[in-house]
Design an enzyme around this catalytic site. Sequence first.
Site, PDB file in Angstrom:
ATOM      1  N   SER A 102       0.950  -1.288   0.012  1.00  0.00           N
ATOM      2  CA  SER A 102      -0.318   0.131  -0.226  1.00  0.00           C
ATOM      3  C   SER A 102       0.913   1.139  -0.145  1.00  0.00           C
ATOM      4  CB  SER A 102      -0.905  -0.417   1.516  1.00  0.00           C
ATOM      5  OG  SER A 102       0.048  -0.169   2.137  1.00  0.00           O
ATOM      6  N   ASP A 105      -3.584   8.458   7.922  1.00  0.00           N
ATOM      7  CA  ASP A 105      -4.102   7.009   8.639  1.00  0.00           C
ATOM      8  C   ASP A 105      -3.788   6.218   9.901  1.00  0.00           C
ATOM      9  OD1 ASP A 105      -3.220   4.822   7.408  1.00  0.00           O
ATOM     10  OD2 ASP A 105      -4.705   4.674   6.314  1.00  0.00           O
ATOM     11  N   HIS A 127      -0.294   4.581   7.367  1.00  0.00           N
ATOM     12  CA  HIS A 127       0.234   5.699   5.834  1.00  0.00           C
ATOM     13  C   HIS A 127       0.622   6.388   6.493  1.00  0.00           C
ATOM     14  CE1 HIS A 127      -2.806   2.212   5.056  1.00  0.00           C
ATOM     15  NE2 HIS A 127      -1.158   1.514   4.446  1.00  0.00           N
TER      16      HIS A 127
END
Length: 363
Positions: free
Chosen positions: A43, A323, A326
């Site tokens: 991610s 978040d 990340h």
Amino acid sequence: MARNLILLSSALLVIGLTHVGTIAVDTIGGTPRVPCYFIFGDSLVDCGNNNDLETSAKANYPPYGMDFPTGVNGRFTNGRTIADLIGQLLGFDSFMTSHASATDEEICRGVNYGSGSAGIREESGSHLGDRVSMDRQLRNHEQIISRISELQQNQSFTDEHLKKCIYIINIGNNDYINNYLMPEKYTTSHEYKMEQYAEVLTQQYTQQLKTLYRLGARKIAVFGLGMIGCAPAEMERFGTDGKCVDWINDAVMLFNDRLKPLVDELNICFPDARFTFINLTNILAPKGGEPLPNKPCCPVRPDGQCVPDGICCPSRALSVYIDSFHPTEIANTVLATRAYTAHSSLDVSPHDIGQLTREISDT
Ligand SMILES: *[C@@H]1O[C@H](CO)[C@@H](O)[C@H](O)[C@H]1NC(C)=O
Ligand SMILES: *[C@@H]1O[C@H](CO)[C@@H](O)[C@H](O)[C@H]1NC(C)=O
């Protein structure tokens, strides 16, 4: 150790903020320093490959993308990822396309295979749903290369082309976060001690990097893992009251410490290639100054991702995390800038990405 959780502290303020402008200016009107750029990972680099997969690990809703030129897109950050920013430093005037949406016209200049929740190990992230594991990303790359060969109808041209590309790989976070650190969902922590796990991960990663070489890559940047124990989600989960979870950082370090020797070994094995290790731990280490809080910028769900349409903090340029896992665009900017142009000999080993762009001499 407690201070380490303030990942970027003054480095963010000094380097990050000044370089945001620089990246934009650097790229105006230039031709790219290399003809092509391929991106592998999780991610931290995904640019939308998960959007159409059955998984809860996707970021195609606001507030993700709120600071990206075209808005929501599947990136797990408010703006550009590390991969996007490195692409701009390389001189590309648009971002590499996701593998999921790549067209024949686009694939020659590179593809982004990154997938949120993916790992070196096949099963990592599986409790969240589908994902493109590292092995699957390599199979996708093999198909893309066959397609490039078909389109160009000249194998020696294709081989020469692929040798000039920059390849970055940023993977391994989910082999900890969404595998080893979840003993209730995965068996690895029952099977392996921390040291053994770092070793089996490294062995599998070695095979994957050799596969990438076999598929024609010669300029390869291997990213180490950041300090997962300092992610807001892990601090919250272990109730450390705002301190990093030291044992998690220690476990991850056992893996990171194997990557430089691995890169050295590959460079000896394959003298016509340049592998390099990017030391995120060093780039993220605090260098004094007023620390920034390690808190998510947006309201988060129990799984650590932003709540859809949650209102983000206004000062995203002063937050490390978007978040609970990340980094924000500004944090990505610090990472990308120093991976591209190292500030110290501890940032990279032996080359920064800027050096990788130069010709490989025959010596
Ligand atoms: C194939 O590409 C090479 C350069 O890599 C070039 O020298 C050669 O002329 C090309 N062959 C054809 C048939 O176009
Ligand atoms: C990476 O950075 C950390 C933190 O500064 C340092 O302890 C470690 O030795 C570095 N690793 C390499 C291979 O340079």
